[in-house]
Scaffold this motif. Structure first.
Motif, PDB file in Angstrom:
ATOM      1  N   ILE A  43       5.926  42.808  -0.047  1.00 21.05           N
ATOM      2  CA  ILE A  43       5.431  44.166   0.167  1.00 21.05           C
ATOM      3  C   ILE A  43       3.923  44.164  -0.073  1.00 21.05           C
ATOM      4  CG2 ILE A  43       5.528  46.565  -0.620  1.00 21.05           C
ATOM      5  CD1 ILE A  43       8.493  46.063  -1.299  1.00 21.05           C
ATOM      6  N   ASN A  74       4.181  53.064   3.330  1.00 24.10           N
ATOM      7  CA  ASN A  74       3.510  54.121   2.592  1.00 24.10           C
ATOM      8  C   ASN A  74       4.297  54.333   1.302  1.00 24.10           C
ATOM      9  OD1 ASN A  74       2.627  56.604   1.572  1.00 24.10           O
ATOM     10  ND2 ASN A  74       2.229  57.424   3.620  1.00 24.10           N
ATOM     11  N   LYS A  75       3.781  53.839   0.176  1.00 25.75           N
ATOM     12  CA  LYS A  75       4.527  53.870  -1.086  1.00 25.75           C
ATOM     13  C   LYS A  75       4.694  55.275  -1.652  1.00 25.75           C
ATOM     14  CE  LYS A  75       3.513  49.152  -2.444  1.00 25.75           C
ATOM     15  NZ  LYS A  75       3.121  48.252  -3.518  1.00 25.75           N
ATOM     16  N   THR A  76       3.789  56.179  -1.358  1.00 20.61           N
ATOM     17  CA  THR A  76       3.899  57.542  -1.892  1.00 20.61           C
ATOM     18  C   THR A  76       4.766  58.432  -1.007  1.00 20.61           C
ATOM     19  OG1 THR A  76       1.807  58.135  -0.845  1.00 20.61           O
ATOM     20  CG2 THR A  76       1.722  57.479  -3.158  1.00 20.61           C
ATOM     21  N   PRO A  78       7.232  57.287   1.840  1.00 22.67           N
ATOM     22  CA  PRO A  78       7.776  56.229   2.701  1.00 22.67           C
ATOM     23  C   PRO A  78       8.425  56.705   4.001  1.00 22.67           C
ATOM     24  CG  PRO A  78       9.051  56.453   0.688  1.00 22.67           C
ATOM     25  CD  PRO A  78       7.880  57.351   0.543  1.00 22.67           C
ATOM     26  N   ASP A 101       7.858  41.943  -4.717  1.00 22.94           N
ATOM     27  CA  ASP A 101       6.855  42.938  -5.066  1.00 22.94           C
ATOM     28  C   ASP A 101       6.369  42.631  -6.468  1.00 22.94           C
ATOM     29  OD1 ASP A 101       5.143  45.024  -4.587  1.00 22.94           O
ATOM     30  OD2 ASP A 101       6.641  46.603  -4.748  1.00 22.94           O
ATOM     31  N   ARG A 108      12.201  52.584  -5.833  1.00 20.10           N
ATOM     32  CA  ARG A 108      11.997  53.372  -4.613  1.00 20.10           C
ATOM     33  C   ARG A 108      11.377  52.546  -3.483  1.00 20.10           C
ATOM     34  NH1 ARG A 108      10.988  59.003  -3.625  1.00 20.10           N
ATOM     35  NH2 ARG A 108       9.680  59.269  -1.788  1.00 20.10           N
ATOM     36  N   THR A 109      10.269  51.875  -3.754  1.00 25.37           N
ATOM     37  CA  THR A 109       9.588  51.087  -2.727  1.00 25.37           C
ATOM     38  C   THR A 109      10.515  49.992  -2.198  1.00 25.37           C
ATOM     39  OG1 THR A 109       7.439  51.503  -3.746  1.00 25.37           O
ATOM     40  CG2 THR A 109       7.583  49.612  -2.260  1.00 25.37           C
ATOM     41  N   TYR A 112      13.319  51.357   0.193  1.00 26.42           N
ATOM     42  CA  TYR A 112      12.882  51.608   1.566  1.00 26.42           C
ATOM     43  C   TYR A 112      12.646  50.310   2.324  1.00 26.42           C
ATOM     44  CZ  TYR A 112      12.699  56.608   0.883  1.00 26.42           C
ATOM     45  OH  TYR A 112      13.053  57.910   0.653  1.00 26.42           O
TER      46      TYR A 112
END
Length: 171
Positions: A43, A74-76, A78, A101, A108-109, A112
């Motif tokens: 990531i 987009n981590k904020t 996604p 990562d 969360r990241t 996704y």
């Protein structure tokens, strides 16, 4: 980050991070020694750098053919932008994949990213992370962890993986 903006709470220095990456590479090889090929999907940005470092170690210690994929999301938010995979036309069908990562916080990241990878029908997906903070909100657990650290929700782990500096800080 410049040296003036880095937090003072060093949790891992360069030598420790390099040792942890080497250990994770051995663990990945031990669990995948029967495979001919392996995909490391990092990531972007730090997870991708971690994947590159792991790939170098795996190539040094094993006969595995290691492929690298870069995942950008987009981590904020996604759902706003789709997860991008580079190279775009690489086939993951029936391939073992290790998603990487730098820090696993809520999951969360990674959740996704996993969703996107699963659409490509891999043989299996494992997760490698340098630091696991233990604040799960999504059903994602690391298969390989370099450093396990219990933190408060208000603390943050900053990992720097650059040529001139490799370190992890708690702020």
């Amino acid at each position: 980050m410049t040296p003036a903006t880095l937090p003072n709470n060093l949790i891992l220095d360069k030598a420790q991070i390099e040792q942890k990456i080497k250990r994770i590479a051995y663990e990945i090889y031990e669990r995948n020694f029967e495979e001919e090929e392996l995909v490391l999907a990092g990531i972007y940005p730090n997870g991708n750098t971690l994947a590159e470092m792991l790939a170098a170690q795996l190539r040094a210690i094993s006969p595995l053919k290691v492929q690298l994929l870069k995942l950008t999301l987009n981590k904020t938010s996604p759902l706003v932008d789709p997860v991008e995979i580079e190279p775009q036309y690489f086939s993951l069908t029936d391939m073992p994949v290790v998603l990487t990562d730098d820090v696993l916080n809520t999951g969360r990241t990674l959740a996704y990213a996993l969703h996107t990878l699963l659409q490509h029908n891999p043989k299996k997906i494992e997760v490698a992370t340098l630091v696991d903070r233990h604040h799960p909100q999504f059903p994602v657990a690391a298969t390989y962890t370099g450093y396990s650290l219990a933190t408060t929700l208000h603390e943050h782990v900053v990992v720097v993986l650059k040529e001139n500096e490799i370190a992890a800080y708690l702020q």
